[in-house]
Write a protein that holds these residues in place. Structure first.
Motif, PDB file in Angstrom:
ATOM      1  N   TYR A 140       2.236   9.298  11.347  1.00 49.75           N
ATOM      2  CA  TYR A 140       2.257  10.511  11.919  1.00 49.75           C
ATOM      3  C   TYR A 140       0.813  11.102  12.163  1.00 49.75           C
ATOM      4  O   TYR A 140       0.080  11.100  10.974  1.00 49.75           O
ATOM      5  CB  TYR A 140       2.973  11.568  11.197  1.00 49.75           C
ATOM      6  CG  TYR A 140       4.529  11.307  11.355  1.00 49.75           C
ATOM      7  CD1 TYR A 140       5.134  12.126  12.587  1.00 49.75           C
ATOM      8  CD2 TYR A 140       5.147  10.533  10.749  1.00 49.75           C
ATOM      9  CE1 TYR A 140       6.706  11.803  12.775  1.00 49.75           C
ATOM     10  CE2 TYR A 140       6.559  10.226  10.966  1.00 49.75           C
ATOM     11  CZ  TYR A 140       7.388  10.958  11.949  1.00 49.75           C
ATOM     12  OH  TYR A 140       8.503  10.742  12.173  1.00 49.75           O
ATOM     13  N   GLY A 163      -0.903   5.184   4.834  1.00 52.85           N
ATOM     14  CA  GLY A 163       0.484   5.323   4.538  1.00 52.85           C
ATOM     15  C   GLY A 163       1.554   6.049   5.380  1.00 52.85           C
ATOM     16  O   GLY A 163       2.478   6.313   4.990  1.00 52.85           O
ATOM     17  N   THR A 164       1.026   6.356   6.411  1.00 50.08           N
ATOM     18  CA  THR A 164       1.995   7.201   7.430  1.00 50.08           C
ATOM     19  C   THR A 164       1.289   6.653   8.748  1.00 50.08           C
ATOM     20  O   THR A 164       0.212   6.559   9.124  1.00 50.08           O
ATOM     21  CB  THR A 164       1.794   8.771   7.122  1.00 50.08           C
ATOM     22  OG1 THR A 164       2.495   9.346   8.153  1.00 50.08           O
ATOM     23  CG2 THR A 164       0.503   9.294   7.194  1.00 50.08           C
ATOM     24  N   ARG A 197      -4.659  12.636   5.175  1.00 51.73           N
ATOM     25  CA  ARG A 197      -4.861  11.566   4.073  1.00 51.73           C
ATOM     26  C   ARG A 197      -6.235  11.027   4.362  1.00 51.73           C
ATOM     27  O   ARG A 197      -6.947  10.779   3.203  1.00 51.73           O
ATOM     28  CB  ARG A 197      -4.014  10.337   4.386  1.00 51.73           C
ATOM     29  CG  ARG A 197      -2.342  10.589   4.071  1.00 51.73           C
ATOM     30  CD  ARG A 197      -2.069  10.376   2.963  1.00 51.73           C
ATOM     31  NE  ARG A 197      -0.830  10.942   2.688  1.00 51.73           N
ATOM     32  CZ  ARG A 197       0.553  10.258   3.000  1.00 51.73           C
ATOM     33  NH1 ARG A 197       0.154   8.956   3.444  1.00 51.73           N
ATOM     34  NH2 ARG A 197       1.923  10.876   2.992  1.00 51.73           N
ATOM     35  N   THR A 243       7.396   5.152   3.696  1.00 49.05           N
ATOM     36  CA  THR A 243       6.354   4.492   3.741  1.00 49.05           C
ATOM     37  C   THR A 243       6.564   2.848   3.958  1.00 49.05           C
ATOM     38  O   THR A 243       6.148   2.217   4.658  1.00 49.05           O
ATOM     39  CB  THR A 243       5.376   4.794   2.986  1.00 49.05           C
ATOM     40  OG1 THR A 243       4.991   6.330   2.593  1.00 49.05           O
ATOM     41  CG2 THR A 243       3.986   4.027   3.009  1.00 49.05           C
ATOM     42  N   VAL A 259       0.858  -1.185  -0.223  1.00 44.45           N
ATOM     43  CA  VAL A 259      -0.137   0.057  -0.089  1.00 44.45           C
ATOM     44  C   VAL A 259       0.663   1.314  -0.093  1.00 44.45           C
ATOM     45  O   VAL A 259       0.689   2.247   0.626  1.00 44.45           O
ATOM     46  CB  VAL A 259      -0.997   0.117   1.340  1.00 44.45           C
ATOM     47  CG1 VAL A 259      -2.000   1.121   1.174  1.00 44.45           C
ATOM     48  CG2 VAL A 259      -1.703  -1.408   1.184  1.00 44.45           C
ATOM     49  N   GLU A 277      -0.528  13.623   9.403  1.00 45.60           N
ATOM     50  CA  GLU A 277      -0.442  13.395   7.988  1.00 45.60           C
ATOM     51  C   GLU A 277      -1.676  12.342   7.913  1.00 45.60           C
ATOM     52  O   GLU A 277      -2.481  12.312   6.890  1.00 45.60           O
ATOM     53  CB  GLU A 277       0.735  12.427   7.909  1.00 45.60           C
ATOM     54  CG  GLU A 277       1.920  13.510   7.717  1.00 45.60           C
ATOM     55  CD  GLU A 277       3.112  12.906   7.343  1.00 45.60           C
ATOM     56  OE1 GLU A 277       3.232  11.841   6.787  1.00 45.60           O
ATOM     57  OE2 GLU A 277       4.547  13.482   7.663  1.00 45.60           O
ATOM     58  N   PHE A 284      -3.674   2.079   5.388  1.00 41.87           N
ATOM     59  CA  PHE A 284      -4.607   2.728   4.463  1.00 41.87           C
ATOM     60  C   PHE A 284      -4.564   4.191   4.315  1.00 41.87           C
ATOM     61  O   PHE A 284      -5.041   4.821   3.605  1.00 41.87           O
ATOM     62  CB  PHE A 284      -6.114   2.372   5.131  1.00 41.87           C
ATOM     63  CG  PHE A 284      -6.388   0.866   4.448  1.00 41.87           C
ATOM     64  CD1 PHE A 284      -6.990   0.661   3.226  1.00 41.87           C
ATOM     65  CD2 PHE A 284      -6.062  -0.226   5.064  1.00 41.87           C
ATOM     66  CE1 PHE A 284      -7.412  -0.542   2.720  1.00 41.87           C
ATOM     67  CE2 PHE A 284      -6.136  -1.414   4.736  1.00 41.87           C
ATOM     68  CZ  PHE A 284      -6.807  -1.611   3.242  1.00 41.87           C
ATOM     69  N   PHE A 330      -2.282   2.710   9.561  1.00 41.14           N
ATOM     70  CA  PHE A 330      -1.005   2.977   8.671  1.00 41.14           C
ATOM     71  C   PHE A 330      -1.078   2.448   7.533  1.00 41.14           C
ATOM     72  O   PHE A 330      -0.788   3.124   6.438  1.00 41.14           O
ATOM     73  CB  PHE A 330       0.225   2.322   9.537  1.00 41.14           C
ATOM     74  CG  PHE A 330       1.399   2.000   8.561  1.00 41.14           C
ATOM     75  CD1 PHE A 330       2.012   3.147   8.077  1.00 41.14           C
ATOM     76  CD2 PHE A 330       1.507   0.568   8.407  1.00 41.14           C
ATOM     77  CE1 PHE A 330       3.138   2.717   7.143  1.00 41.14           C
ATOM     78  CE2 PHE A 330       2.677   0.414   7.430  1.00 41.14           C
ATOM     79  CZ  PHE A 330       3.176   1.394   6.706  1.00 41.14           C
TER      80      PHE A 330
END
Lengths: 117, 499
Positions: free
Chosen positions: B190, B187-188, B197, A71, A52, B193, B185, B183
């Protein structure tokens, strides 16, 4: 292999671990079941970090951007931390099982029933 | 890592340094009682650093102050508020365990050092804005607590610790599973962030949070955090652990561990999942948990005959009142005071800390003497220990929410926030529950004042315990009569969540 396979594997392992942790009588088996749950999370974390990464971030394979690399690595670093903490947790768990055995002569959680309403 | 970063981390570093120094001193100091005193006095160092940070850094949101260790930890007034709370709680725990540690024979220093390590983990929890760091600091706070719960090494203590460890492990795994989905779905890891998203995802999709997988992740997060704050239906471990643990650990668990849980819930849900940008409202879930926790906690508390168990269920009920403040998100109804709910929670946590520590200090002072936690053994305490009985009665009045105590102001503030957010039904449930709680709190007071004592022997306690009882009781009164200073501090701290 697609992402779904890994997520399903993770979910099945997590469910088995949860069932074991709630149904096993032997305290050691309960701790093992909890370990299984952690490892299910690890599989999910690593699989998600591999699959992902938003396509726009990856671009062509030759020029992976910083953010994509971050990531990619986050899930793997996450799983390393989980393994480390789980080890500490199990060490503590075994110590408490020994303390319980010394005072009660049993490792069966069903026999630990002094604290009740 | 610059010198400035070290300054930002100085409260945590000095806590760890203090705990390690105590462990080393223990090797070659013969009078062990000296070390505990030194540890409590040594807390001045982290306290001093925290005060310095509050006045120098607190309002400054420049980048070099907000991110430490790759931006995983921040130093803002929200984090500093909780650092004060944890340092204060661990100091009181140190004072009240002065006689209790005799039961641990050789391991007195380790007892307090573990409490300090746990407090460090809680301080990091309040400061973290990243999911991996959040998990590590959560375990840093809870693993020493498990060891502390087992410290008496008898059957009951080990049994409580075993339940704590197993259910804590399951809840950690559930929490992690949720974090991993969040995380995966977004991608981070933090929090800010994550919010950005999710905003993008929600804009392009009519599914909650942009996808059902993310919704699953957030549901799992709520379950994992619910364990930490003993919200019904994740509360089943609390009464057994509270009863089996050494009483100072019970006090620490019910005050500091719960405050740390609310700190991360506030941080995660206000920073990563701000309500106005999402298509589904988590505050409705917290409102349901609040109603359940208040009702179950108070109804089961009525039947208890052990004071530690009674206070355990009272803790669950107070977790419910705190959740009312959490559910009171003003953005739901467009109210203008956005920080009303969070600052109410912060004020309630501080007030709850002083009143619950006051109650536990008295319980320890009495149980040191009569070696029992049964409520029936408190008969006639008003004659045997007039000051202790008065302090306990006052703390229980505050827990009920009767003026002029801090418990009253805290409840008014939290319920006011709920009305402001359009949750009148929840306030009605809360007020009914306060009335129910009066029954079991007053029955303890009745036993102390109206029953005849089992013996006439007076109960005397040593200076540190009297100091702890005095300070916390004065805190209950002062914050109740003159709450404005604490309110302003709580408001300033809550404001950091919205910057």
């Amino acid at each position: 292999m697609s992402l779904e396979n890994f997520l399903i594997l993770g979910a099945i392992l997590f469910a088995i671990g949860l069932y074991g942790a709630l149904s096993k009588r032997n305290a050691i088996a309960v701790l093992m079941s909890i370990e299984l749950m952690f490892n299910a999370v690890n599989i999910t974390a690593v699989a998600l970090s591999r699959y992902v990464v938003p396509a726009s971030l990856l671009g062509d394979a030759a020029s992976i951007t910083d953010q994509a690399a971050r990531t990619l690595l986050t899930g793997q670093i996450f799983s390393i931390f989980i393994i480390t903490v789980a080890a500490a947790e199990i060490a503590l768990g075994v110590a408490i099982v020994i303390a319980l055995y010394r005072s009660r002569e049993t490792v069966f959680v069903t026999d630990a029933t002094q604290l009740k309403n | 890592m610059t010198a400035h970063d070290l300054y930002l981390l100085s409260p945590e570093l000095s806590m760890v340094g203090l705990a390690t120094a105590l462990l080393l001193l223990d090797l070659f100091v013969a009078r062990k009682s000296l070390i505990l005193g030194l540890g409590v006095v040594g807390l001045i160092v982290p306290l001093g650093f925290t005060i310095a940070l509050w006045f120098t850094i607190g309002d400054d949101s420049a980048a070099e102050n907000t991110g430490v260790l790759a931006g995983t930890l921040v130093v803002d007034k929200f984090a500093l508020f909780f650092k004060f709370l944890f340092i204060g709680a661990v100091a009181v725990v140190g004072l009240i365990s002065v006689d209790y540690v005799q039961r641990f024979e050789r391991f007195r220093t380790e007892f307090f050092a573990l409490a300090l390590y746990s407090a460090t983990g809680m301080m990091l929890m309040a400061a973290t804005v990243e999911l991996i760091t959040l998990y590590i600091s959560l375990e840093l706070s809870s693993l020493p607590l498990v060891a502390l719960a087992a410290f008496l090494r008898d059957g009951r203590s080990s049994e409580g610790a075993m339940k704590f460890l197993v259910l804590g492990g399951i809840s950690s795994a559930i929490l992690l599973y949720g974090m991993v989905y969040v995380f995966g779905f977004t991608g981070t890891t933090y929090l800010d962030e994550v919010a950005a998203r999710i905003g993008d995802l929600s804009a392009n999709s009519d599914q909650p949070f942009g996808s059902y997988a993310l919704l699953l992740g957030i549901a799992l997060l709520i379950a994992g955090f619910g364990f930490k704050i003993t919200a019904v239906p994740f509360q089943m471990w609390a009464p057994d652990v509270y009863e089996g643990s050494p009483t100072p650990v019970t006090a620490f668990l019910s005050v500091a561990s719960k405050a740390a849980g609310f700190a991360i819930i506030l941080r995660v849900f206000y920073v990563a999942f701000p309500v106005e940008e999402l298509s589904i409202e988590w505050s409705a879930v917290f409102a349901a948990l609040a109603a359940l926790s208040m009702t179950v906690g108070n109804l089961v508390a009525i039947a208890q005959s052990n004071i530690k168990r009674l206070l355990a269920y009272s803790t669950i009920a107070h977790g419910g009142y705190l959740l009312v403040g959490l559910a009171a998100v003003a953005a739901r109804t467009g109210g203008d005071e956005v920080d009303f709910g969070p600052s109410g929670v912060l004020f309630y946590l501080a007030g709850y800390a002083v009143m619950n520590l006051a109650a536990f200090s008295v319980v320890i002072a009495i149980s040191n003497h009569i070696n029992s936690d049964a409520i029936k053994d408190y008969a006639g305490m008003a004659k045997r220990a007039p000051y202790l009985a008065a302090a306990l009665a006052f703390a229980l009045l505050s827990l009920t929410g009767i003026p002029p105590t801090v418990g009253f102001i805290a409840k008014v503030y939290v319920f006011g926030a709920a009305v402001n957010a359009g949750l009148e039904w929840l306030v009605v449930v809360g007020v009914i529950n306060s009335v129910i709680s009066a029954y079991y709190y007053f029955s303890v007071i009745k036993v102390m004042y109206l029953s005849s004592p089992q013996s006439d022997e007076p109960i005397l306690s040593r200076f540190p315990i009297r100091l702890a009882v005095g300070v916390t009781t004065v805190g209950v009164l002062v914050f109740g009569v003159y709450p404005i200073v604490l309110l302003d501090i709580a408001k300033a701290a809550a404001q950091a969540l919205f910057s």
